[in-house]
Structures are given as C-alpha cells and as structure tokens.
Enzyme design. Structure first.
Site, PDB file in Angstrom:
ATOM      1  N   GLY A   9       0.844  -1.415  -0.066  1.00 45.89           N
ATOM      2  CA  GLY A   9      -0.057  -0.408   0.228  1.00 45.89           C
ATOM      3  C   GLY A   9       1.137   1.337   0.342  1.00 45.89           C
ATOM      4  O   GLY A   9       0.900   2.374   0.617  1.00 45.89           O
ATOM      5  N   TYR A  48     -12.043  -4.343  12.441  1.00 48.04           N
ATOM      6  CA  TYR A  48     -10.470  -3.449  12.058  1.00 48.04           C
ATOM      7  C   TYR A  48      -9.587  -3.504  13.499  1.00 48.04           C
ATOM      8  O   TYR A  48      -8.260  -4.276  13.183  1.00 48.04           O
ATOM      9  CB  TYR A  48     -10.993  -1.719  11.960  1.00 48.04           C
ATOM     10  CG  TYR A  48      -9.486  -0.919  11.822  1.00 48.04           C
ATOM     11  CD1 TYR A  48      -8.637  -1.169  10.512  1.00 48.04           C
ATOM     12  CD2 TYR A  48      -8.969  -0.042  12.509  1.00 48.04           C
ATOM     13  CE1 TYR A  48      -7.760  -0.203  10.167  1.00 48.04           C
ATOM     14  CE2 TYR A  48      -8.105   0.679  12.695  1.00 48.04           C
ATOM     15  CZ  TYR A  48      -7.799   0.706  11.447  1.00 48.04           C
ATOM     16  OH  TYR A  48      -6.081   0.873  11.250  1.00 48.04           O
TER      17      TYR A  48
HETATM   18  P1  NAP Z   1      -4.856   5.025   3.069  1.00 48.22           P
HETATM   19  O1  NAP Z   1      -5.177   5.919   2.137  1.00 48.22           O
HETATM   20  O2  NAP Z   1      -6.551   4.450   2.486  1.00 48.22           O
HETATM   21  O3  NAP Z   1      -4.181   3.978   2.342  1.00 48.22           O
HETATM   22  C1  NAP Z   1      -4.241   2.614   2.342  1.00 48.22           C
HETATM   23  C2  NAP Z   1      -3.334   1.657   1.706  1.00 48.22           C
HETATM   24  O4  NAP Z   1      -3.712   0.755   1.466  1.00 48.22           O
HETATM   25  C3  NAP Z   1      -3.345   2.375  -0.371  1.00 48.22           C
HETATM   26  O5  NAP Z   1      -2.189   2.463  -0.453  1.00 48.22           O
HETATM   27  C4  NAP Z   1      -3.576   1.365  -0.703  1.00 48.22           C
HETATM   28  O6  NAP Z   1      -3.483   0.292  -1.966  1.00 48.22           O
HETATM   29  C5  NAP Z   1      -3.484   0.194   0.255  1.00 48.22           C
HETATM   30  N1  NAP Z   1      -4.527  -1.195   0.149  1.00 48.22           N
HETATM   31  C6  NAP Z   1      -5.972  -1.786   0.227  1.00 48.22           C
HETATM   32  N2  NAP Z   1      -6.160  -2.740   0.158  1.00 48.22           N
HETATM   33  C7  NAP Z   1      -4.998  -3.400  -0.458  1.00 48.22           C
HETATM   34  C8  NAP Z   1      -4.302  -4.696  -0.615  1.00 48.22           C
HETATM   35  N3  NAP Z   1      -5.941  -5.629   0.125  1.00 48.22           N
HETATM   36  N4  NAP Z   1      -2.807  -5.409  -1.457  1.00 48.22           N
HETATM   37  C9  NAP Z   1      -2.560  -4.123  -1.258  1.00 48.22           C
HETATM   38  N5  NAP Z   1      -2.735  -2.962  -0.963  1.00 48.22           N
HETATM   39  C10 NAP Z   1      -3.707  -2.724  -0.624  1.00 48.22           C
HETATM   40  O7  NAP Z   1      -4.692   4.597   4.301  1.00 48.22           O
HETATM   41  P2  NAP Z   1      -3.760   5.227   5.597  1.00 48.22           P
HETATM   42  O8  NAP Z   1      -3.902   5.638   6.642  1.00 48.22           O
HETATM   43  O9  NAP Z   1      -2.785   5.825   4.577  1.00 48.22           O
HETATM   44  O10 NAP Z   1      -3.311   3.468   6.301  1.00 48.22           O
HETATM   45  C11 NAP Z   1      -1.822   3.031   6.713  1.00 48.22           C
HETATM   46  C12 NAP Z   1      -2.200   1.477   7.538  1.00 48.22           C
HETATM   47  O11 NAP Z   1      -1.418   2.746   8.659  1.00 48.22           O
HETATM   48  C13 NAP Z   1      -3.297   1.123   7.284  1.00 48.22           C
HETATM   49  O12 NAP Z   1      -2.553  -0.591   7.516  1.00 48.22           O
HETATM   50  C14 NAP Z   1      -3.880   1.953   8.052  1.00 48.22           C
HETATM   51  O13 NAP Z   1      -4.372   0.799   8.917  1.00 48.22           O
HETATM   52  C15 NAP Z   1      -3.175   2.232   9.321  1.00 48.22           C
HETATM   53  N6  NAP Z   1      -3.367   3.428  10.215  1.00 48.22           N
HETATM   54  C16 NAP Z   1      -3.560   4.488   9.572  1.00 48.22           C
HETATM   55  C17 NAP Z   1      -4.454   5.322  10.411  1.00 48.22           C
HETATM   56  C18 NAP Z   1      -4.666   6.365   9.869  1.00 48.22           C
HETATM   57  O14 NAP Z   1      -5.132   7.296  10.944  1.00 48.22           O
HETATM   58  N7  NAP Z   1      -4.287   7.354   8.762  1.00 48.22           N
HETATM   59  C19 NAP Z   1      -4.290   5.083  11.759  1.00 48.22           C
HETATM   60  C20 NAP Z   1      -3.919   4.036  12.046  1.00 48.22           C
HETATM   61  C21 NAP Z   1      -3.538   3.429  11.481  1.00 48.22           C
HETATM   62  P3  NAP Z   1      -4.326   0.706  -3.486  1.00 48.22           P
HETATM   63  O15 NAP Z   1      -4.359   2.451  -3.567  1.00 48.22           O
HETATM   64  O16 NAP Z   1      -4.030   0.618  -4.725  1.00 48.22           O
HETATM   65  O17 NAP Z   1      -5.807   1.028  -3.059  1.00 48.22           O
END
Ligand code: NAP
Length: 258
Positions: A20, A166
C-alpha cells in the site's frame, strides 16, 4: 575514487517492500526510505492505482537517485503476496526491509456488521501481513539480515466502538509481531509494529466531522498526525540504528494513548 552509482551496485544493496505504498502513510514511508538511499518496491492493490504507483516510483528515482518500481498485488492473496516479494527481489535486489502497511476499514457496529466486512478486513490487514512476512522470511533468515515493520493502530490496543473487525486485525498484528520477533531475533531479523493514532489520510478523511472532532479532542498534541510522523518512526525501525529493538509496538499518536 567515488564508487559509481549504477543499477547493478544499487541492486546489490537490496530493497524495501512497502505494501500500500502509493497513498497515505505508505507513500510517506516510501519517501523516507528512498531518502535514506533504499531501493523501494511500491505495492498497490489493483489496476485502478497502477498509474499513480508507477508515476510515484519514477518520482522516487528522480528525487532520490535510488531504484524504485511499482508492483500490483492484493496482499490478502497468499500467491499474490509471494509473487510480490519474488518480483521485487528480482527487479531491485534482496528484500532487506518489509513494511506491512496495506490496510482497510469497513466500519459498523457489531450488531449490524456483515460477515463479509469482518472477513475482508481481517484478510487484508492481518492475513496480508502474514502472507508478506511468510514470503519475505526465508530470504531474510538466510541472509541473517532483515527488518519487518507492521502497521498496527491505537485502535488495536484500546479498541473502538464501530471498528471491531479493524481493531481485531490490528490487535492480531501486535500478537503476530511479538511472536515472530521471538522466532527470528537470533537471525538478525527484527520485527516491530507501529501504532499510529489519527493520521490525516484518505482513511481518516472518510470519517464524519463529528468523529474527527471527537478524535481531535482526545489528542494531547491537539492536531492530527501527518503521514511523515509515522514514516519517520518506520524509517528508524528499518535502519541499522534500530538493530537491538524488536517485538515492540511504537505509538505515533500525539499522546492520544496517554
Ligand atoms: P489509505 O490512505 O486509505 O491507504 C491505504 C493503502 O492500503 C493504499 O495504498 C491501498 O492501496 C492499500 N491497500 C488496501 N487494500 C490493499 C490490498 N488488498 N492489497 C494491497 N494494498 C492494499 O490509508 P492510510 O491512512 O495511509 O493507512 C495505512 C495504514 O496505516 C493502514 O494499515 C491503516 O490501518 C494504518 N493506520 C492508519 C491510521 C490513520 O489514522 N490514517 C491510523 C492507524 C493506523 P491502493 O491505493 O492501491 O488501493
């Protein structure tokens, strides 16, 4: 004489795989690792994000003088994850760093949560982490060198109403991280987790204004985190300097967990 930076000697250094990696936190992680001189495999999930990922990989090469490529793989598939790790190693050199960042949400109160929404979140977030670790480990253990950083969440530590699926996936990642760390520490492979709080990405932009304000009121720093805040912690855990840190969960949450 200065060593020449060629594709071949860049390849010798190996690479980092970031799942991702084209959006949000993953994108910032790719930039941090590339700025530290790491070749980067930018994983994305589907054909829909192929152009963004390819353009981003090219920009990493131009800005940081490393090698970078985009690789499509749905990490919830064991076979696709295995191909991702194999293709990245072929193109960019042995995988030295794996950042399991790919993650999704499908929120809802448990009373109404559909089975498919529970299963899909576990499949991408937790099983995807297993799939990529499983594929990366033989090479790392053989080389006696490896850094794995798994993306958990404060929600995996404290729980959150409306996010049972989640939270379970992110708590599962902590258990996986600690167990795997014990298994491979003696092989110079470290396994850590990062637990971000609320970070300003597409994932949190999808929250209602009310939920965002409620989150903000609990953050001691009084601001949402930036993707770079998380990327800095990941880059440190992936570096040589963090060689004696393993099995840890590092909060990057502006004090929300205090
Ligand atoms: P985001 O902007 O929604 O990005 C999610 C990423 O995951 C995208 O690059 C997406 O790729 C990829 N992805 C989703 N499904 C996938 C799959 N089946 N195979 C490969 N890649 C996949 O989310 P983010 O906020 O950057 O989150 C990144 C990580 O941090 C996640 O694990 C999330 O749970 C964690 N996190 C986020 C927060 C927050 O506040 N934002 C807090 C705690 C933890 P595509 O674009 O190609 O779909």
């Amino acid at each position: 004489m200065e060593p020449r930076v060629t594709e071949d000697n860049l390849r010798m250094q190996g690479c980092a795989v970031v799942t991702g990696g084209a959006r949000g936190i993953g994108r910032a992680v790719c930039e941090s690792l590339a700025s530290a001189g790491c070749n980067v495999a930018v994983n994305h999930s589907s054909a829909g994000s192929a152009q963004i990922a390819a353009d981003f990989a090219r920009s990493l090469e131009e800005r940081f003088g490393v090698s970078a490529r985009a690789f499509e793989a749905d990490v919830s598939s064991f076979e696709a994850a295995a191909s991702l790790l194999e293709d990245a190693a072929c193109a960019l050199g042995p995988v030295r760093v794996l950042v399991n960042n790919a993650g999704i949400t499908k929120d809802g109160l448990m009373m109404r949560m559909k089975e498919e929404d529970f299963d899909r979140v576990i499949a991408v977030n937790l099983k995807g982490t297993y799939n990529c670790c499983r594929a990366a480990l033989p090479g790392m253990v053989k080389a006696r060198q490896g850094r794995i950083v798994n993306m958990s969440s404060v929600v995996g530590v404290f729980g959150n109403a409306g996010q049972a699926n989640y939270a379970a996936s992110k708590a599962g990642i902590i258990g996986l991280t600690k167990s795997l760390a014990r298994e491979v520490a003696s092989r110079n492979v470290t396994v850590n987790a990062v637990a971000p709080g609320f970070i300003d990405t597409d994932m949190t932009r999808a929250m209602s204004e009310k939920a965002r304000e409620a989150a903000l009121s609990r953050i001691a720093s009084k601001r949402l985190g930036r993707p770079e805040d998380v990327a800095n912690a990941v880059a440190f855990l992936a570096s040589d300097a963090a060689g004696y840190i393993t099995g840890q969960v590092i909060g990057v949450d502006g004090g929300i967990s205090l």
